[in-house]
Design an enzyme around this catalytic site. Structure first.
Site, short mmCIF file in Angstrom:
data_model
loop_
_atom_site.label_atom_id
_atom_site.label_comp_id
_atom_site.label_asym_id
_atom_site.label_seq_id
_atom_site.Cartn_x
_atom_site.Cartn_y
_atom_site.Cartn_z
N CYS A 131 -8.00 0.68 0.30
CA CYS A 131 -8.57 0.88 1.63
C CYS A 131 -7.76 1.90 2.44
O CYS A 131 -6.74 1.55 3.04
CB CYS A 131 -8.63 -0.46 2.37
SG CYS A 131 -9.27 -0.31 4.05
N CYS A 134 -7.51 1.07 6.19
CA CYS A 134 -6.53 0.04 6.56
C CYS A 134 -5.11 0.58 6.46
O CYS A 134 -4.27 0.27 7.30
CB CYS A 134 -6.63 -1.17 5.64
SG CYS A 134 -8.28 -1.64 5.16
N ASP A 135 -4.83 1.35 5.40
CA ASP A 135 -3.44 1.66 5.07
C ASP A 135 -3.04 3.12 5.28
O ASP A 135 -1.85 3.44 5.20
CB ASP A 135 -3.17 1.28 3.60
CG ASP A 135 -3.46 -0.19 3.35
OD1 ASP A 135 -3.25 -0.99 4.28
OD2 ASP A 135 -3.90 -0.54 2.24
#
Ligand code: NAP
Length: 314
Positions: A131, A134-135
């Site tokens: 992801c 997200c990261d």
């Protein structure tokens, strides 16, 4: 007794809920592990009509959720562990509850496919990610690999250049699968280097990812890249394992439906990526979600005043 349970909370599930709620079926969504589904992991969405400027996956699913709730959809933050479709009403079990329902809409989507190489599982969350949304932020000024050659890999590689200094797109062939428009943007991005004909064979690192071993699949030559992260975007696997033996699945695990979203058991419908092996788009997911809810409503109308057995014998 529920009229309709919708398993999954991606665009297909929320659309089914909006339609079912407006048809006064009082739908219950069982949201699963990832509220919003795969869309929640998409950084930027450019091809969903109605949003001429970018919208993030998170913003989009939150709007869909709000719309579904506005019409009375109930959402349980639980996961389905088992279903029994052999008798009607159907039984749906979650970690915390057991439900009976007249109709079921399966909109469980897909999960990211894993590379299946050494280091991937061990370093997950410590440099291995599925992801970028997200990261990605954690890779400011760093170097990362994106594995894959489809729309997701190309899109997320470009997104990662907002943070990372250098992005290697490692693809196992000499041609990308992603749409042409995206490819042109990728090739024009100076921060991205495509490593053709190559597979990631091992992810290296002790505490965190420090590199990856690659193999050129044509020459068999081995090499190493020093990187801080590996983002895996090599396709998806349908989330249908819990239905094995209960519903007809195709060889790859996608739920088989007819053109009206009916699965192989009457009263069970499927929508979104879990039944769509060709064009997995938000636009196609919402269309199938609407259809599934409409058909569920018709199914219940057909039952009215009759048992399932009487209805089937009609
Ligand atoms: P995908 O289209 O199935 O592409 C998967 C990519 O990973 C392919 O390039 C494939 O290589 C490669 N791959 C598969 N297994 C591999 C393995 N074991 N090792 C190394 N590489 C491997 O998957 P996706 O990109 O995740 O997209 C999924 C669906 O969502 C597609 O329908 C896509 O169009 C859609 N999507 C659309 C958008 C958009 O419209 N902007 C964005 C994201 C996703 P080969 O090419 O050699 O097969």
């Amino acid at each position: 007794m529920e009229k309709v349970i919708i398993i999954g909370s991606g665009p297909a599930g929320f659309t089914a809920a909006i339609y079912a709620a407006r048809a006064e079926m009082n739908p219950l969504i069982i949201a699963g592990q990832q509220l919003g589904g795969q869309v929640a992991l998409s950084s930027e969405i450019e091809n969903y009509p109605g949003f001429p400027e970018l919208i993030s996956g998170m913003e989009l699913y939150q709007l869909m959720q709000k719309q579904a709730e506005r019409f009375g959809t109930r959402i349980e933050f639980d996961e389905v562990t088992d279903v029994d479709l052999s008798s009607h009403p159907f039984t749906v079990k979650t970690w915390g509850e057991e439900y009976q329902t007249q109709t079921l809409i399966v909109a469980t989507g897909t999960s990211p496919r894993k590379l299946g190489v050494a280091g991937e599982e061990e370093l997950r969350g410590r440099g291995v990610s599925y992801c970028a949304t997200c990261d990605g932020y954690f890779y400011k000024g760093k170097t990362v690999i994106v594995a894959g050659g489809g729309d997701a890999a190309v899109e997320e590689a470009m997104f990662l250049t907002k943070f990372a200094e250098r992005v290697y797109l490692v693809h196992r062939r000499d041609r990308l699968r992603a749409e042409t428009y995206m490819q042109t943007r990728l090739f024009n991005n100076e921060k991205i280097e495509v490593v053709w004909d190559s597979a990631v064979t091992e992810i290296l690192g002790e505490e965190r990812v420090t590199g990856a071993r690659l193999r050129n699949v044509k020459t068999q030559e081995e090499s190493e890249l020093n990187v801080d992260g590996v983002f895996v975007y090599i396709g998806d696997i349908p989330n249908s394992q819990f239905l094995a033996g209960q519903l007809e699945l195709d060889q790859r695990g996608y739920i088989v439906t007819d053109r009206r979203a009916h699965a192989s058991v009457e009263g069970v419908f499927a929508a979104g990526d879990v039944q769509e092996s060709h064009l997995r788009q938000i636009a196609t997911a919402v269309g199938s979600g609407a259809r599934a809810a409409f058909e569920a409503e018709r199914f219940i109308a057909g039952l009215e005043g009759r048992t399932y057995g009487e209805w089937k014998g009609k």
